[in-house]
Design a protein around this motif. Sequence first.
Motif, short mmCIF file in Angstrom:
data_model
loop_
_atom_site.label_atom_id
_atom_site.label_comp_id
_atom_site.label_asym_id
_atom_site.label_seq_id
_atom_site.Cartn_x
_atom_site.Cartn_y
_atom_site.Cartn_z
N ASN A 101 0.84 -1.15 0.09
CA ASN A 101 0.03 0.16 -0.02
C ASN A 101 0.97 1.30 0.04
O ASN A 101 0.75 2.16 -0.65
N LYS A 105 0.23 -8.73 -8.43
CA LYS A 105 0.78 -7.44 -8.11
C LYS A 105 2.30 -7.29 -8.33
O LYS A 105 3.03 -6.54 -8.81
N TYR A 119 3.93 5.59 -5.67
CA TYR A 119 3.69 5.59 -7.45
C TYR A 119 2.47 6.54 -7.83
O TYR A 119 2.74 7.09 -8.83
N ARG A 120 1.56 6.43 -7.12
CA ARG A 120 0.32 7.34 -7.33
C ARG A 120 0.78 8.92 -7.27
O ARG A 120 0.34 9.70 -8.17
N ASN A 121 1.77 9.11 -6.31
CA ASN A 121 1.95 10.60 -6.07
C ASN A 121 3.25 10.94 -6.96
O ASN A 121 3.77 11.92 -6.64
N CYS A 122 3.75 10.03 -7.65
CA CYS A 122 4.84 10.23 -8.66
C CYS A 122 6.20 10.61 -7.66
O CYS A 122 6.94 11.45 -7.97
N LYS A 149 6.35 -2.06 -13.97
CA LYS A 149 6.78 -0.61 -13.49
C LYS A 149 8.35 -0.46 -13.37
O LYS A 149 9.09 0.61 -13.56
N ASP A 201 2.32 1.82 -3.59
CA ASP A 201 1.15 2.05 -4.43
C ASP A 201 0.82 3.79 -4.22
O ASP A 201 0.79 4.32 -5.14
N TYR A 202 1.01 4.35 -2.93
CA TYR A 202 1.01 5.62 -2.64
C TYR A 202 2.22 6.55 -3.17
O TYR A 202 1.85 7.46 -3.75
N TRP A 252 3.04 -6.75 -11.95
CA TRP A 252 2.60 -5.09 -12.05
C TRP A 252 3.96 -4.50 -11.82
O TRP A 252 4.40 -3.52 -12.38
#
Length: 790
Positions: free
Chosen positions: A492, A524, A498-501, A531, A495-496, A527
């Motif tokens: 998690n 996962k 990655y989402r916020n670059c 990336k 993921d945070y 994935w």
Amino acid sequence: MTQYMPLFRSCSNLRLVSQLHAHLLVAGRLRHDPLPVTKLIESYGFMGSPDSSRLVFEAFPYPDSFMYGVLIKCNVWCHLLDAAIDLYHRLVLEKTQISKFVFPSVLRACAGSKEHLGVGKKVHGRIIKSGVDDDAVIETSLLCMYGQTGNLSDAEKVFDGMPVRDLVAWSTLVSSCLENGEVVEALRMFKCMVDDGVEPDAVTMISIVEGCAELGCLRIARSVHGQITRKRFDFDDMLCNSLLTMYSKCGDLLSSERIFEKIVKKNAVSWTAMISSYNRGKFSEKALGSFSEMLKSGIEPNLITLYSVLSSCGLVGLIREGKSVHGFAVRRELDPKYESLSPALVELYAGCGRLSNCETVLHVVGDKNIVSWNSLISLYAHKGMLVEALCLFRQMVTRRIKPDSFTLASTISACENTTGLARLGKQIHGHVIRTNVSDEFVQNSVIDMYSKSGFVNSACMVFNQIKHKSVVTWNSMLCGFSQNGSSLEAINLFDYMYRNCLEMNEVTFLAVIQACSSIGSLDKGKWVHHKLILCGLKDLFTDTALIDMYAKCGDLNAAETVFRAMSSRSIVSWSSMINAYGMHGRIGSAISTFDQMVGSGTKPNEVVFMNILSACGHSGSVEEGRFYFNLMKTFGILPNSEHFACFIDLLSRSGELEEAYRTIKDMPFLADASVWGSLVNGCRIHQRMDIVKAIKNDLSDIVTDDTGYYTLLSNIYGEEGEWEEFKRMRRAMKSLNLKKVPGYSAIEVDKKVFRFGAGEEPCFQTEEIYKFLGSFQNITLDADYLQMNQ
């Protein structure tokens, strides 16, 4: 006033300036004439007395903009940057017109700290409004200010707007790039400078050579050297010394030696550069030989030379030679209070096991050189001498030596991995909070300490309190979650990011791949692999982690694909692939991979043999297991407890219980719980309670914190109805505060992993799951009923 100018020029010390000051004061020349006041301010500042400069300034009733500029310049000379900036703000409030003479000094003050970048930008704005932004000196000062504060984009904008780009401007921009670690950009700028027709000088070339040294690319280094030769700069001794160091950092020690031989007048700097180059290449004996030749040639060594030579002695443990160098420094009184040489002396004596000598050096140093204390604490922590590291920290505090961030980080790291020292780690954390010494380095160490001690919630609390998190901080928390079994939290967090670059590196991906591996999240993991390729961060370590992840998630084909695509393989990569085959029962492929590894020239280590034995165990290949267990000695590896446990487990599961027992008795050391547990488990499988009873005394002597061992024995005794022994095992667990680790199951739905364990809190859609299980149970009962009636 002209008659006083020769007097100002003749003032060579502070006393003469004071006398002239008194004379001018008596003559009444300091009330209305700004010229002598300005010269006094400048003279006091140049002599290192900024307080006197300010007193003269404050006594003058009408200071002009130029006088302000002189005082600001004096403060910058004396490194009083905040005072210089405060004076500038005062000038802005008092004067509408500001002399352009003021701006370069103010910009130099702003360049001294990144905290002053905002002020520097405002000064830049005033420069533009004042219409002096085309002044060459001001433009160069702006370049320096932006470059030294790490704002290269603004520095390049200033540079692009300059109508005339001379050598100073180009050199300033190149130096700014180098100071900020942008070596490739610096070299690109240098090429543009040459293409623009600007001829570099020797000073510029020294910067370029130092940049090449940091880059470590031999091809570029040789190209730069060729240009130096064509420009006929190779006669410059300073440049030759830089070239010498550059080649050693690029791994071409032979070229370093050739350049050294060409230097006609070798001074202490040349010899020191050559000695340091030998150290860098791990040629300590050559370094010591050069030092001996240096003394024979009559060149007096400096402190940097002695530091390098002491490092040479420390690298190869030459205590006698090191003491000789130490004695040389004492006889020449080069460093009587050990203010410079103490870190090297500490490393020398600590590396040779002379800890009493280390502490003697520290007592002489006292609080003058905290680097020496830090060196020994760090060295103790690195070698696992945790109590010694903590005792040294306590001595520092007792002697009122204020620890810095490096001291605290090293001491905190000494509290890792040991539950008994975690309490002391918490106390040091409290000291960090109270003294407000905390920086990113210390905070990351605190997160690591809590994580490795099993207090992941405390680590998370510290992490959440950090406002500005670097990639190292994020990685520390990711690894903390992954190491403590909180794999979902690690995923998690990734993921945070990655989402916020947010910035990621190889360590980030390593941690999340390990988290996917722990919970068997194949989708996962794929994935993350995708990336990883997109970010271009694939390397030997991430590839090895991917092999392990795919194998543990059941996709052996993907693990093989990653392994085959690797351009180079470490012993860990080979070991991971052997383990992957072993997990899937492919003993033939595991043996074939082992043979390929040996054929490639890679010598197997303890872990490789552990994995090949484990592979034999998974497939029940007893003969192969015997072969590889005996093969270890051929490679000079003595089997440890884990190897014996794995081999005995293989024999026991295959029914070779007598051989397993004989092997235990022939072990060169006492068998631990894992070894006896392997035999007991085999006895349970083959229902040989007679052997369990025969080794009862051996089993009763074992004390361990392995809950599996006690659980296995208690279960065996329970199955045989030996309730007294069953109770004894349970009491032993209770007395040691041990609890059986509960098992759990995990399922992946829509790329989300859900975990189920006995006694855990209800999870998402719990009611629906139990309803489905209830209906499934009814269907099963109905099927059984129909089968019975048929």
